[in-house]
Design a protein around this motif. Structure first.
Motif, PDB file in Angstrom:
ATOM      1  N   GLY A   1      49.894  83.653  43.218  1.00 14.98           N
ATOM      2  CA  GLY A   1      49.287  82.935  43.235  1.00 14.98           C
ATOM      3  C   GLY A   1      48.643  83.129  41.217  1.00 14.98           C
ATOM      4  N   PRO A   2      47.447  82.805  41.193  1.00 18.96           N
ATOM      5  CA  PRO A   2      46.894  82.091  39.829  1.00 18.96           C
ATOM      6  C   PRO A   2      46.119  84.009  40.131  1.00 18.96           C
ATOM      7  N   TYR A   3      46.691  84.244  38.259  1.00 19.60           N
ATOM      8  CA  TYR A   3      46.499  85.432  37.440  1.00 19.60           C
ATOM      9  C   TYR A   3      45.360  85.598  37.118  1.00 19.60           C
ATOM     10  N   THR A   4      44.089  85.313  37.764  1.00 20.47           N
ATOM     11  CA  THR A   4      43.498  85.579  36.614  1.00 20.47           C
ATOM     12  C   THR A   4      42.378  86.851  37.304  1.00 20.47           C
TER      13      THR A   4
ATOM     14  N   CYS B   1      46.310  78.308  61.901  1.00 19.41           N
ATOM     15  CA  CYS B   1      46.296  77.645  60.565  1.00 19.41           C
ATOM     16  C   CYS B   1      44.421  77.367  60.239  1.00 19.41           C
ATOM     17  N   VAL B   2      43.975  77.983  58.935  1.00 19.08           N
ATOM     18  CA  VAL B   2      42.439  77.556  59.012  1.00 19.08           C
ATOM     19  C   VAL B   2      42.125  76.564  57.912  1.00 19.08           C
ATOM     20  N   LYS B   3      43.231  75.814  57.621  1.00 20.39           N
ATOM     21  CA  LYS B   3      43.136  74.615  56.778  1.00 20.39           C
ATOM     22  C   LYS B   3      42.803  75.081  55.078  1.00 20.39           C
ATOM     23  N   CYS B   4      42.894  76.428  54.557  1.00 21.09           N
ATOM     24  CA  CYS B   4      42.399  76.215  53.547  1.00 21.09           C
ATOM     25  C   CYS B   4      43.508  76.364  52.140  1.00 21.09           C
ATOM     26  N   GLY B   5      44.384  75.408  52.181  1.00 18.14           N
ATOM     27  CA  GLY B   5      45.101  75.376  51.380  1.00 18.14           C
ATOM     28  C   GLY B   5      45.715  75.877  49.899  1.00 18.14           C
ATOM     29  N   GLU B   6      45.553  77.735  51.059  1.00 20.75           N
ATOM     30  CA  GLU B   6      47.308  78.171  49.596  1.00 20.75           C
ATOM     31  C   GLU B   6      48.460  77.708  50.119  1.00 20.75           C
ATOM     32  N   CYS B   7      48.756  77.449  50.887  1.00 19.56           N
ATOM     33  CA  CYS B   7      50.325  76.965  51.699  1.00 19.56           C
ATOM     34  C   CYS B   7      50.543  75.754  49.709  1.00 19.56           C
ATOM     35  N   SER B   8      49.481  74.802  50.288  1.00 23.33           N
ATOM     36  CA  SER B   8      50.163  73.621  49.251  1.00 23.33           C
ATOM     37  C   SER B   8      49.407  74.117  48.244  1.00 23.33           C
ATOM     38  N   ARG B   9      48.793  75.287  47.146  1.00 19.00           N
ATOM     39  CA  ARG B   9      49.333  75.486  46.258  1.00 19.00           C
ATOM     40  C   ARG B   9      49.762  76.279  45.359  1.00 19.00           C
TER      41      ARG B   9
ATOM     42  N   CYS C   1      53.261  76.099  47.083  1.00 20.48           N
ATOM     43  CA  CYS C   1      54.383  75.656  46.896  1.00 20.48           C
ATOM     44  C   CYS C   1      54.669  75.151  44.898  1.00 20.48           C
ATOM     45  N   PRO C   2      55.916  75.874  45.065  1.00 21.60           N
ATOM     46  CA  PRO C   2      56.842  75.611  43.674  1.00 21.60           C
ATOM     47  C   PRO C   2      57.552  74.576  43.353  1.00 21.60           C
ATOM     48  N   PRO C   3      57.983  73.569  44.689  1.00 23.35           N
ATOM     49  CA  PRO C   3      58.428  72.133  44.060  1.00 23.35           C
ATOM     50  C   PRO C   3      57.220  71.082  45.013  1.00 23.35           C
ATOM     51  N   LYS C   4      55.997  71.822  45.300  1.00 23.84           N
ATOM     52  CA  LYS C   4      54.575  70.570  45.123  1.00 23.84           C
ATOM     53  C   LYS C   4      55.264  69.601  46.629  1.00 23.84           C
ATOM     54  N   VAL C   5      56.094  69.996  47.831  1.00 26.49           N
ATOM     55  CA  VAL C   5      55.592  69.303  49.285  1.00 26.49           C
ATOM     56  C   VAL C   5      55.303  69.717  50.149  1.00 26.49           C
ATOM     57  N   ILE C   6      54.181  70.242  49.559  1.00 25.61           N
ATOM     58  CA  ILE C   6      53.195  70.753  51.003  1.00 25.61           C
ATOM     59  C   ILE C   6      51.591  69.813  50.767  1.00 25.61           C
ATOM     60  N   SER C   7      51.597  68.850  51.389  1.00 24.67           N
ATOM     61  CA  SER C   7      49.825  67.910  51.426  1.00 24.67           C
ATOM     62  C   SER C   7      48.765  68.720  51.927  1.00 24.67           C
ATOM     63  N   MET C   8      47.544  68.730  51.828  1.00 27.51           N
ATOM     64  CA  MET C   8      47.142  68.555  52.972  1.00 27.51           C
ATOM     65  C   MET C   8      46.597  67.359  53.681  1.00 27.51           C
TER      66      MET C   8
ATOM     67  N   CYS D   1      61.987  70.781  50.192  1.00 32.18           N
ATOM     68  CA  CYS D   1      61.675  72.160  50.699  1.00 32.18           C
ATOM     69  C   CYS D   1      63.282  72.459  49.937  1.00 32.18           C
ATOM     70  N   ILE D   2      62.368  73.577  49.314  1.00 32.57           N
ATOM     71  CA  ILE D   2      63.627  74.193  48.937  1.00 32.57           C
ATOM     72  C   ILE D   2      64.203  75.892  49.070  1.00 32.57           C
ATOM     73  N   ARG D   3      62.979  76.169  50.462  1.00 32.14           N
ATOM     74  CA  ARG D   3      62.904  77.070  51.101  1.00 32.14           C
ATOM     75  C   ARG D   3      62.950  78.501  50.561  1.00 32.14           C
ATOM     76  N   CYS D   4      61.710  79.011  49.563  1.00 34.02           N
ATOM     77  CA  CYS D   4      61.976  79.589  49.124  1.00 34.02           C
ATOM     78  C   CYS D   4      60.777  80.463  49.562  1.00 34.02           C
ATOM     79  N   PHE D   5      60.623  79.603  50.412  1.00 36.39           N
ATOM     80  CA  PHE D   5      59.322  80.469  51.576  1.00 36.39           C
ATOM     81  C   PHE D   5      58.189  81.334  50.714  1.00 36.39           C
ATOM     82  N   CYS D   6      57.410  80.373  49.870  1.00 40.56           N
ATOM     83  CA  CYS D   6      56.464  81.352  49.108  1.00 40.56           C
ATOM     84  C   CYS D   6      55.178  80.641  50.192  1.00 40.56           C
TER      85      CYS D   6
END
Length: 380
Positions: free
Chosen positions: A86-89, A324-332, A334-341, A353-358
């Motif tokens: 995730g974000p490196y902040t 699922c709590v619909k936080c959207g972390e999976c979408s954020r 996802c490397p190929p951006k194939v998860i939409s909320m 989906c590239i099956r990276c399982f992130c």
């Protein structure tokens, strides 16, 4: 020979961890053999996700405490950190350090937690895939790196230990870029070995007191193993750890790459176990992810067919909407951006989906299940 020290440790009580770490270090010739007095040491932890220590997804803070105190006795400046998924902040690091119990240890010992989120592009001429890479700046400024990893299985890479832990020197969301550019397990694990070889940690210590089995590295099940391991070789320590959990090292992609590069011998005859006998500690029923491939047919069948079949065998991520709590972390993440909320929560475009399982790895609620085809159970 590549020496790996193995010692029993049945709890995270300070006195026991300290005693067994002393034995590990003495087996290897003493800490000063690897770390100079009054030097700057970066301790690279496994802080993949914001989880409490009892959830065993991350390096336990007691192991950090023991190692850090020994470095302070050598007069070293100690910096502790990781670049989690995730974000490196600074804000995201703050939350992870606190939840994982790392902040408390660093405050107690008055050692530095890394909040420098600067990045550096570095040259890696010996890399097979990554001739250049972007890494977190503090790793380049330290005199020494100590790699403290966790003994866990991994849904994509089968096993995660010393080698894969160093993927955490790639900053934040750039990890997703690497996944996207290298969707094939072979290419991705080549990159992992490139990164590990570049960082070249002075010593690797593995927290196997309580590890994780099943669909790790974050959604698996805690399993007591009761060991600590240490080695100057992250490659050798992974081989020994795999043997401990009754996992054939030859089936672990990162170890396969190391054998192909002749970093370790095919029969592992260059690895020497010090301390205690491994035969007394092997867990025969440790649950290993059932990810399979037909990589043994590489070069025999067309590459497109190989990719297609491997993708099918790898299974697919499926959202568990009850968790699922619909936080959207999976979408954020996802490397190929194939998860939409959507209104009902995340929706995955499995075709792309590239099956990276992130999504599975970084879901805070373990709401992404992995569904694998029946055929994968019959492939050895």
């Amino acid at each position: 020979m590549k020496n790996v020290s193995l010692r029993s440790c049945n709890s995270y009580v300070y006195e026991e961890v300290n005693l067994q770490v002393d034995k590990l270090i003495n087996d290897l010739g003493g800490l000063e053999k690897y770390i100079k007095r009054n030097s700057t040491v970066f301790i690279k932890l496994n802080l993949v996700i914001k989880k409490r220590p009892d959830e065993v997804a991350t390096t336990h803070p007691m192991v950090l405490k023991v190692i850090a105190k020994k470095l302070l006795e050598l007069g070293c400046k100690v910096i502790v950190g990781d670049s989690p998924g995730g974000p490196y902040t600074k804000s995201s690091l703050k939350g992870i350090y606190k939840t994982c119990g790392i902040e408390d240890v660093c405050n107690e010992l008055n050692i530095e937690l890394n909040y420098d989120t600067s990045e550096l592009k570095v040259e890696n001429p010996s890399g097979k895939i990554l001739k250049y890479m972007t890494v977190i700046k503090p790793i380049m400024e330290a005199d020494h790196v100590i790699n403290i990893c966790k003994l866990k299985t991994h849904a994509m890479a089968t096993f995660t230990g010393g080698v894969k832990n160093l993927f955490g020197v790639i900053p934040g969301v750039k990890k997703a870029e690497y996944h996207f550019k290298m969707p094939e397990v072979v290419d991705f694990t080549e990159a992992l070995v490139d990164i590990c070889s570049f960082v070249s940690p002075d010593i690797t210590i593995m927290d196997g007191i309580i590890g994780m089995e099943g669909e790790g590295p974050t959604a698996g099940v805690p399993r007591k193993i009761g060991v600590l391991l240490a080695s100057p070789s992250p490659y050798a320590i992974d081989v020994v750890a795999c043997n401990l959990i009754n996992l054939d090292p030859n089936k672990v992609p990162t170890i396969q790459r190391c054998i192909e590069r002749k970093i370790i011998e095919k029969d592992f005859s260059d690895i020497c176990i010090l301390g205690e006998k491994i035969e007394d500690k092997i867990i025969k029923d440790f649950k290993i992810p059932s990810n399979k491939s037909i990589s043994f047919l590489r070069g025999i069948i067309p590459k497109k067919l190989e990719k297609f079949v491997n993708k099918k065998l790898a299974g697919r991520p499926v959202i568990n909407y009850k968790k699922c709590v619909k936080c959207g972390e999976c979408s954020r993440v996802c490397p190929p951006k194939v998860i939409s909320m959507k209104n009902n929560g995340p929706n995955i475009d499995l075709e792309h989906c590239i099956r990276c399982f992130c999504c599975h790895e970084l879901c805070p609620k373990k709401a992404v299940d992995l569904k694998r085809p029946l055929l994968s159970k019959f492939l050895k």
